[in-house]
Design an enzyme around this catalytic site. Structure first.
Site, PDB file in Angstrom:
ATOM      1  N   HIS A   1       0.867  -1.195   0.000  1.00  0.00           N
ATOM      2  CA  HIS A   1       0.000   0.000   0.000  1.00  0.00           C
ATOM      3  C   HIS A   1       0.896   1.235   0.000  1.00  0.00           C
ATOM      4  O   HIS A   1       0.718   2.122  -0.813  1.00  0.00           O
ATOM      5  CB  HIS A   1      -0.949  -0.007   1.204  1.00  0.00           C
ATOM      6  CG  HIS A   1      -1.841   1.205   1.287  1.00  0.00           C
ATOM      7  ND1 HIS A   1      -2.969   1.274   2.058  1.00  0.00           N
ATOM      8  CD2 HIS A   1      -1.755   2.422   0.699  1.00  0.00           C
ATOM      9  CE1 HIS A   1      -3.548   2.474   1.928  1.00  0.00           C
ATOM     10  NE2 HIS A   1      -2.825   3.183   1.117  1.00  0.00           N
TER      11      HIS A   1
ATOM     12  N   GLU B   1       0.664   7.974  -3.588  1.00  0.00           N
ATOM     13  CA  GLU B   1       1.560   7.573  -2.497  1.00  0.00           C
ATOM     14  C   GLU B   1       2.833   8.420  -2.499  1.00  0.00           C
ATOM     15  O   GLU B   1       3.337   8.818  -1.457  1.00  0.00           O
ATOM     16  CB  GLU B   1       1.882   6.074  -2.581  1.00  0.00           C
ATOM     17  CG  GLU B   1       0.680   5.172  -2.307  1.00  0.00           C
ATOM     18  CD  GLU B   1       0.078   5.356  -0.915  1.00  0.00           C
ATOM     19  OE1 GLU B   1       0.832   5.383   0.064  1.00  0.00           O
ATOM     20  OE2 GLU B   1      -1.163   5.490  -0.816  1.00  0.00           O
TER      21      GLU B   1
ATOM     22  N   HIS C   1       3.125  10.791   0.666  1.00  0.00           N
ATOM     23  CA  HIS C   1       4.105  10.257   1.629  1.00  0.00           C
ATOM     24  C   HIS C   1       5.557  10.378   1.146  1.00  0.00           C
ATOM     25  O   HIS C   1       6.430  10.773   1.901  1.00  0.00           O
ATOM     26  CB  HIS C   1       3.794   8.786   1.932  1.00  0.00           C
ATOM     27  CG  HIS C   1       2.436   8.567   2.503  1.00  0.00           C
ATOM     28  ND1 HIS C   1       2.112   8.876   3.804  1.00  0.00           N
ATOM     29  CD2 HIS C   1       1.293   8.072   1.954  1.00  0.00           C
ATOM     30  CE1 HIS C   1       0.839   8.583   4.037  1.00  0.00           C
ATOM     31  NE2 HIS C   1       0.313   8.091   2.925  1.00  0.00           N
TER      32      HIS C   1
HETATM   33  P1  5GP Z   1      -7.016   5.206   7.434  1.00  0.00           P
HETATM   34  O1  5GP Z   1      -7.734   6.293   8.115  1.00  0.00           O
HETATM   35  O2  5GP Z   1      -7.788   4.507   6.360  1.00  0.00           O
HETATM   36  O3  5GP Z   1      -6.290   4.263   8.357  1.00  0.00           O
HETATM   37  O4  5GP Z   1      -5.831   5.940   6.660  1.00  0.00           O
HETATM   38  C1  5GP Z   1      -6.063   6.781   5.584  1.00  0.00           C
HETATM   39  C2  5GP Z   1      -4.754   7.263   5.057  1.00  0.00           C
HETATM   40  O5  5GP Z   1      -4.133   8.155   5.986  1.00  0.00           O
HETATM   41  C3  5GP Z   1      -3.700   6.165   4.853  1.00  0.00           C
HETATM   42  O6  5GP Z   1      -3.855   5.504   3.658  1.00  0.00           O
HETATM   43  C4  5GP Z   1      -2.433   6.963   4.926  1.00  0.00           C
HETATM   44  O7  5GP Z   1      -2.201   7.665   3.717  1.00  0.00           O
HETATM   45  C5  5GP Z   1      -2.735   7.946   5.997  1.00  0.00           C
HETATM   46  N1  5GP Z   1      -2.367   7.414   7.329  1.00  0.00           N
HETATM   47  C6  5GP Z   1      -3.187   6.837   8.245  1.00  0.00           C
HETATM   48  N2  5GP Z   1      -2.516   6.506   9.349  1.00  0.00           N
HETATM   49  C7  5GP Z   1      -1.234   6.876   9.146  1.00  0.00           C
HETATM   50  C8  5GP Z   1      -0.066   6.821   9.954  1.00  0.00           C
HETATM   51  O8  5GP Z   1      -0.062   6.365  11.093  1.00  0.00           O
HETATM   52  N3  5GP Z   1       1.068   7.310   9.397  1.00  0.00           N
HETATM   53  C9  5GP Z   1       1.106   7.846   8.158  1.00  0.00           C
HETATM   54  N4  5GP Z   1       2.279   8.292   7.714  1.00  0.00           N
HETATM   55  N5  5GP Z   1       0.022   7.926   7.377  1.00  0.00           N
HETATM   56  C10 5GP Z   1      -1.136   7.454   7.865  1.00  0.00           C
HETATM   57  P1  5GP Z   2      -4.257   6.717   1.381  1.00  0.00           P
HETATM   58  O1  5GP Z   2      -5.321   5.977   2.074  1.00  0.00           O
HETATM   59  O2  5GP Z   2      -2.962   6.004   1.172  1.00  0.00           O
HETATM   60  O3  5GP Z   2      -4.138   8.139   1.663  1.00  0.00           O
HETATM   61  O4  5GP Z   2      -4.929   6.788  -0.045  1.00  0.00           O
HETATM   62  C1  5GP Z   2      -5.050   5.739  -0.886  1.00  0.00           C
HETATM   63  C2  5GP Z   2      -5.569   6.364  -2.162  1.00  0.00           C
HETATM   64  O5  5GP Z   2      -5.148   5.549  -3.213  1.00  0.00           O
HETATM   65  C3  5GP Z   2      -7.076   6.463  -2.202  1.00  0.00           C
HETATM   66  O6  5GP Z   2      -7.427   7.598  -2.929  1.00  0.00           O
HETATM   67  C4  5GP Z   2      -7.451   5.213  -2.952  1.00  0.00           C
HETATM   68  O7  5GP Z   2      -8.625   5.358  -3.706  1.00  0.00           O
HETATM   69  C5  5GP Z   2      -6.269   5.048  -3.882  1.00  0.00           C
HETATM   70  N1  5GP Z   2      -5.994   3.657  -4.192  1.00  0.00           N
HETATM   71  C6  5GP Z   2      -5.812   3.190  -5.435  1.00  0.00           C
HETATM   72  N2  5GP Z   2      -5.584   1.877  -5.408  1.00  0.00           N
HETATM   73  C7  5GP Z   2      -5.618   1.499  -4.110  1.00  0.00           C
HETATM   74  C8  5GP Z   2      -5.444   0.251  -3.465  1.00  0.00           C
HETATM   75  O8  5GP Z   2      -5.217  -0.800  -4.054  1.00  0.00           O
HETATM   76  N3  5GP Z   2      -5.523   0.252  -2.107  1.00  0.00           N
HETATM   77  C9  5GP Z   2      -5.766   1.392  -1.396  1.00  0.00           C
HETATM   78  N4  5GP Z   2      -5.832   1.291  -0.060  1.00  0.00           N
HETATM   79  N5  5GP Z   2      -5.949   2.585  -1.984  1.00  0.00           N
HETATM   80  C10 5GP Z   2      -5.865   2.637  -3.327  1.00  0.00           C
END
Ligand code: 5GP
Ligand code: 5GP
Length: 229
Positions: free
Chosen positions: A64, A118, A122
């Protein structure tokens, strides 16, 4: 009088210097989370999924992201909009990325949108240590060095829709990688808690795994499903 003035100037300079350095290292970080997702758990939710244009990914954990983090649990994001994602600079990594970092979001895509997201969110926050090429290369190397599915199946934990204790999942990954993972769950269409993502921590240099300085928040049940893909 001159001497007093000079010493005052020196003292003020000494006081100001640390804040100048702090400002220039504001995009710094302490460690990375290396996050892998189980495709079966991305796909069997209410939102569903779409296979990438290159075809159905392997039934294996996929990358991811590689996320810079601070040891107080917070994290930087979108650190440098002057360095856009440039697929031509990583062209020799693309075929490995299609295999190891497949996108499952809809509509179907090649993966570029996912990798771009990504990198921008990040990757740009790790530029004090690695550039764009090294960012993707580092993630691919880390993936090659962990066989999460192998670790689980060796312990009798298979993607068969059955439920397993979170403790046995954590222990088998620790046994295989040497480091304690953090397990993130999501819920399937019927609301069952299932194994979604595995977090491992990586040293700032990107060179190897470390014990996590801090774990993310959130909780799975004691027993969670491991769906097929
Ligand atoms: P979720 O709320 O689905 O766990 O996270 C949404 C997105 O927020 C992740 O895909 C990632 O991009 C970012 N994120 C969530 N938790 C963390 C964390 O602990 N560290 C970092 N660097 N990014 C995070
Ligand atoms: P994050 O949660 O890392 O901030 O965001 C992930 C972003 O990448 C979201 O906008 C999601 O729609 C897109 N994305 C594309 N392909 C994938 C996948 O395979 N897994 C996840 N978790 N996010 C994906």
């Amino acid at each position: 009088m001159k001497l007093l003035h000079a010493s005052l100037c020196l003292i003020s300079l000494l006081l100001i210097l640390p804040s100048i350095f702090a400002a220039s290292s504001s995009e710094d970080f302490d460690f990375f989370y290396f996050v892998q997702q189980w495709p079966g758990s991305y796909c069997d939710t209410q939102r569903s999924c779409c296979f990438p244009t290159s075809g159905k990914p392997a039934a294996d954990f996929g990358i991811h992201g590689l996320w810079p983090n601070y040891k107080d649990g917070t994290y930087p994001s979108n650190c440098d909009n002057t360095k856009p994602f440039d697929s031509s600079s990583i062209s020799d990594l693309i075929s490995s990325m299609q295999k190891s970092w497949p996108t499952l979001a809809c509509p179907s895509g090649s993966g570029e949108t996912f990798w771009e997201h990504e990198w921008e969110k990040h990757g740009t926050c790790s530029e004090s240590v690695i550039d764009q090429y090294e960012y993707f290369q580092t993630a691919l190397n880390l993936k090659q060095r962990t066989d999460l599915l192998g670790a689980l199946t060796k312990a009798g934990i298979n993607p068969d829709g059955k439920s397993y204790s979170i403790e046995s999942i954590r222990d088998s990954i620790k046994e295989s990688t040497g480091f304690t993972p953090w397990i993130q769950c999501n819920t399937d269409e019927s609301g069952n808690s299932q194994l979604y993502q595995v977090y491992l921590c990586v040293a700032r240099s990107g060179t190897g795994f470390i014990e996590c300085p801090v774990f993310p928040r959130g909780k799975c049940g004691e027993e969670i499903n491991f769906p097929s893909f």
